[in-house]
Structure formats: C-alpha cells, structure tokens
Design a protein around this motif. Structure first.
Motif, mmCIF file in Angstrom:
data_model
loop_
_atom_site.group_PDB
_atom_site.id
_atom_site.type_symbol
_atom_site.label_atom_id
_atom_site.label_comp_id
_atom_site.label_asym_id
_atom_site.label_seq_id
_atom_site.Cartn_x
_atom_site.Cartn_y
_atom_site.Cartn_z
ATOM 1 N N VAL A 26 0.807 -1.220 0.000
ATOM 2 C CA VAL A 26 0.000 0.000 0.000
ATOM 3 C C VAL A 26 0.842 1.273 0.000
ATOM 4 N N GLY A 27 2.085 1.194 0.480
ATOM 5 C CA GLY A 27 2.935 2.375 0.492
ATOM 6 C C GLY A 27 2.738 3.246 1.729
ATOM 7 N N GLU A 28 3.624 4.212 1.864
ATOM 8 C CA GLU A 28 3.672 5.038 3.072
ATOM 9 C C GLU A 28 2.393 5.830 3.314
ATOM 10 N N HIS A 29 1.855 6.470 2.296
ATOM 11 C CA HIS A 29 0.743 7.386 2.497
ATOM 12 C C HIS A 29 -0.515 6.666 2.946
ATOM 13 N N ARG A 30 -0.821 5.521 2.330
ATOM 14 C CA ARG A 30 -2.010 4.778 2.761
ATOM 15 C C ARG A 30 -1.813 4.203 4.150
ATOM 16 N N ALA A 31 -0.573 3.831 4.492
ATOM 17 C CA ALA A 31 -0.307 3.322 5.833
ATOM 18 C C ALA A 31 -0.522 4.419 6.876
ATOM 19 N N ILE A 32 -0.056 5.617 6.587
ATOM 20 C CA ILE A 32 -0.261 6.736 7.507
ATOM 21 C C ILE A 32 -1.750 7.053 7.634
ATOM 22 N N GLU A 33 -2.463 6.982 6.527
ATOM 23 C CA GLU A 33 -3.909 7.208 6.573
ATOM 24 C C GLU A 33 -4.585 6.192 7.493
ATOM 25 N N ALA A 34 -4.103 4.954 7.474
ATOM 26 C CA ALA A 34 -4.680 3.920 8.331
ATOM 27 C C ALA A 34 -4.422 4.227 9.801
ATOM 28 N N ILE A 35 -3.221 4.734 10.114
ATOM 29 C CA ILE A 35 -2.905 5.103 11.498
ATOM 30 C C ILE A 35 -3.814 6.233 11.957
ATOM 31 N N ILE A 36 -3.971 7.256 11.128
ATOM 32 C CA ILE A 36 -4.794 8.405 11.496
ATOM 33 C C ILE A 36 -6.253 7.986 11.666
ATOM 34 N N ALA A 37 -6.715 7.070 10.821
ATOM 35 C CA ALA A 37 -8.095 6.595 10.946
ATOM 36 C C ALA A 37 -8.297 5.816 12.233
ATOM 37 N N ALA A 38 -7.273 5.060 12.650
ATOM 38 C CA ALA A 38 -7.380 4.249 13.861
ATOM 39 C C ALA A 38 -7.198 5.069 15.124
ATOM 40 N N ALA A 39 -6.413 6.161 15.031
ATOM 41 C CA ALA A 39 -6.173 7.033 16.182
ATOM 42 C C ALA A 39 -6.397 8.474 15.743
ATOM 43 N N PRO A 40 -7.659 8.869 15.545
ATOM 44 C CA PRO A 40 -7.947 10.183 14.950
ATOM 45 C C PRO A 40 -7.638 11.337 15.888
ATOM 46 N N SER A 41 -7.198 12.448 15.305
ATOM 47 C CA SER A 41 -6.960 13.693 16.035
ATOM 48 C C SER A 41 -7.052 14.837 15.039
ATOM 49 N N SER A 42 -7.711 15.893 15.438
ATOM 50 C CA SER A 42 -7.819 17.060 14.569
ATOM 51 C C SER A 42 -6.473 17.750 14.392
ATOM 52 N N ARG A 43 -5.512 17.448 15.270
ATOM 53 C CA ARG A 43 -4.188 18.065 15.196
ATOM 54 C C ARG A 43 -3.229 17.288 14.300
ATOM 55 N N ASN A 44 -3.606 16.077 13.919
ATOM 56 C CA ASN A 44 -2.718 15.202 13.156
ATOM 57 C C ASN A 44 -3.008 15.344 11.662
ATOM 58 N N GLY A 45 -1.954 15.298 10.837
ATOM 59 C CA GLY A 45 -2.145 15.296 9.400
ATOM 60 C C GLY A 45 -1.450 16.416 8.678
ATOM 61 N N ASP A 46 -0.935 17.403 9.417
ATOM 62 C CA ASP A 46 -0.200 18.491 8.778
ATOM 63 C C ASP A 46 1.294 18.246 8.978
ATOM 64 N N ASP A 47 2.124 19.231 8.627
ATOM 65 C CA ASP A 47 3.571 19.057 8.775
ATOM 66 C C ASP A 47 3.977 18.890 10.227
ATOM 67 N N ALA A 48 3.243 19.511 11.129
ATOM 68 C CA ALA A 48 3.501 19.401 12.559
ATOM 69 C C ALA A 48 2.206 19.680 13.295
ATOM 70 N N ALA A 49 2.117 19.171 14.524
ATOM 71 C CA ALA A 49 0.916 19.387 15.329
ATOM 72 C C ALA A 49 1.064 20.653 16.152
ATOM 73 N N VAL A 50 0.017 21.461 16.199
ATOM 74 C CA VAL A 50 -0.015 22.663 17.027
ATOM 75 C C VAL A 50 -0.886 22.365 18.242
ATOM 76 N N LEU A 51 -0.275 22.372 19.415
ATOM 77 C CA LEU A 51 -0.993 22.063 20.645
ATOM 78 C C LEU A 51 -1.558 23.338 21.250
ATOM 79 N N SER A 52 -2.608 23.169 22.037
ATOM 80 C CA SER A 52 -3.202 24.317 22.717
ATOM 81 C C SER A 52 -2.181 24.938 23.653
ATOM 82 N N HIS A 53 -2.225 26.267 23.784
ATOM 83 C CA HIS A 53 -1.289 26.960 24.650
ATOM 84 C C HIS A 53 -1.495 26.519 26.087
ATOM 85 N N ALA A 54 -0.378 26.248 26.759
ATOM 86 C CA ALA A 54 -0.471 25.817 28.152
ATOM 87 C C ALA A 54 -1.119 26.909 28.995
ATOM 88 N N SER A 55 -1.825 26.494 30.039
ATOM 89 C CA SER A 55 -2.464 27.468 30.925
ATOM 90 C C SER A 55 -1.400 28.255 31.677
#
Length: 331
Positions: A26-55
């Motif tokens: 399947v190659g790298e991209h479909r494998a990554i898609e499978a990981i994201i589908a299994a462990a979804p996050s709105s922060r995942n999928g771009d070049d880097a994840a932006v986390l909420s600013h610490a309190s």
C-alpha cells in the motif's frame, strides 16, 4: 535477567490471521492514513501538530522511549493492540512520574515491508485506546521501512501550578516511600511466556497481561504531586535499581518493609509452577511502571506505604541488603 531480555526469533513473522495488503503493497501514504483513521486527532495530518497553549503558570514536559521487536516485545506473544497500549503506558508513566498530565503523543514506526497493514492499524488502535484513557491524543509521527519492527513514542505533558516537579533528588530522611501499582507481575508474566507462550492456566493470565500490556491508573502522578510528594519515578528497570537512583540522587538511604512488598498469591503460584523465586521478580523485574514516590505525609490516594527514607546511601529491606539487586540495563 527477567525483563526486556527477549531473544530475537529471526525475521519478523506476523500471525497468519493478519492477512490482506502489506505496508509494501500500500505504500507510506495509505499506511499513515490507516494510522490516522485508527487514532484520529484534529491536530494530526499536517507538517507538525499545534498544541493548545499551556495554561498560565504551567510548563511543558516531554519524554521519549522505544520498543524494539525481539527485545521489548514479540509478535507471537503480544497482539498489536497490546503493543500499542504498552508503548503509551511506558511513556506516559514517565510523564506521570514528574507529577504532570500527559496531553499528547507522537509515534515513529520502522517496519519491514511485509508488515500487514492490519497489524499496523492494530498498533494504532491500541495507542488510541490508551491515550483516550488520559484524554490525550496521538498528534503525529513518522513511518519508514526497516528490517525490524520498531516503535518510538514521544510523550508530551503539562505540569500545572506552582509546586515543583517531582524530580529524583528531593527525598529526605523520615519520609515515607509509597507505591501505586503492581510490583513483580510483568516479570512473572515474561517468565511464563518464555516457558509456555500464552498457553498458561487461566488464573495466571493476568500476569501475561501485565507484561504484554501493563496498566497504570491515569492521574495518580498529578495526585501525588498535589498532595505533597517530594520525589517520584516509575518502576521500569527494577524496584531496587529504580529506588537506588532516588537514593543516590537524593543522598539518602531507603529501607523497604518486606511485608509491604510481599509477592501476592498469583505471583507465588507462577513461581511454584516455574520453580522460581518470586522475590527476584519483585526486586529486579521492572516494566510494571508502578509509580514509586516519597512523601512527608500520608500515602496519596491510590498509593500504599512500602518503606521509609533513612540516613544512608543504599536500598535495604528490613535493614538488610536485598537478596537481589540487579535490574535492566540497555548495554
């Protein structure tokens, strides 16, 4: 050596029921898609994840750890879901040991091309289950081809409030030594796996589970810090080894009470079956990821007292040298 001494069994051979396309298919991209589908996050999928600013008045905490097939797990012993859960627990335990709250994880995977896509998806599903228990997320990572199955997890946590982090150098004579979690179960489970695989009497299966997917109650580290714990670590390399690190860094001695760390009946039964000494598992096993702390007050909620901080420079049991003192070292 009882923990993390698993010998390699040759080229990774995945269980036959993980059929279907492989990562090479399947190659790298479909494998990554499978990981994201299994462990979804709105922060995942771009070049880097932006986390909420610490309190306000909080700090970021970060740690990383690796699991290598044939050294830290075997695919014929553990399900992919268990491997995923274990990878998170051993990293989040380090965050908890600082008194912090895990908020996110990054996953880097090196896998042979013949790895079934379903197997990688199972690892991601196990990770998703475990991070979900902490209200955390898998927010990114990397995937590459390699000869062995290797997982590297980076955990990120948040340390709130003005209390100091729970470092290894703040134990003081007169304080209690307290523990949250099981001690010796993972090592007993590994010993059973090495002799019988997963074909053990049903009442001993909790020991297998303790090795393949150790458990840690979310939030105990935060509770310990909030109620006055002074130093803390997790039992990853062996009880004597890990407490010796606190003793050395704090310039103190630690005296454990044998009655408080006595192997439970299930561990004794495994020892009788294997003709082994259960005290070796308790004192040297590690990988239970039990939280070990010192405190001047009563044990925090969920913790129990197992000893005292004393003047000295070593770890003793009832005032005497422990029967076993070795533990896990990487080299």
């Amino acid at each position: 050596m009882y923990v993390k001494s698993i010998e390699r069994v040759g080229v990774t051979s995945f269980p036959a029921h993980y059929s279907g396309p492989t990562l090479g298919d399947v190659g790298e991209h479909r494998a990554i898609e499978a990981i994201i589908a299994a462990a979804p996050s709105s922060r995942n999928g771009d070049d880097a994840a932006v986390l909420s600013h610490a309190s306000p008045n909080s700090r970021a905490v970060a740690t990383t750890d690796m699991l290598i097939e044939g050294r830290h797990f075997r695919v014929d012993w553990s399900t992919p879901e268990e491997i995923g859960r274990k990878s998170i627990v051993q990293n989040f335990a380090d965050i908890e040991a600082m008194g912090a709250r895990p908020i996110a994880a990054l996953l880097a995977v090196s896998a042979p091309p013949h790895t079934p896509l379903a197997y990688l998806r199972g690892i991601a599903e196990g990770i998703n289950t475990q991070v979900g228990a902490y209200s955390a997320e898998l927010v990114g990572g990397d995937l590459t081809s390699g000869n062995d199955l290797v997982l590297s997890v980076t955990a990120i946590g948040s340390l709130g409030g003005s209390r100091p982090e729970l470092t290894l150098d703040r134990a003081r004579p007169g304080q209690r030594v307290v523990a949250h979690g099981r001690i010796g179960w993972s090592a007993a489970g590994l010993a059973l796996l090495e002799r019988f695989g997963r074909r053990v009497p049903e009442h001993l299966l909790p020991l297998i589970d303790a090795h393949c997917a150790p458990a840690l109650t979310p939030g105990r580290g935060v509770v310990a810090r909030a109620t006055g714990a002074t130093a803390m670590t997790d039992n990853s390399d062996g009880l004597i080894v890990d407490l010796s690190t606190i003793a050395r860094r704090s310039g103190v001695g630690i005296d454990l009470h044998s009655a408080d760390i006595m192997p439970p009946s299930i561990v004794w039964e495994a020892a009788e079956l294997l003709d082994a000494d259960p005290w070796e598992w308790v004192l040297t096993g590690g990988e239970d990821h039990t939280l070990l702390a010192t405190t001047a007050g009563e044990p925090p909620s969920g913790f129990r007292s197992i000893g005292r901080v004393v003047r000295g420079d070593s770890v003793t049991i009832d005032g005497a040298a422990p029967r076993y003192g070795h533990g896990w070292v990487s080299f």
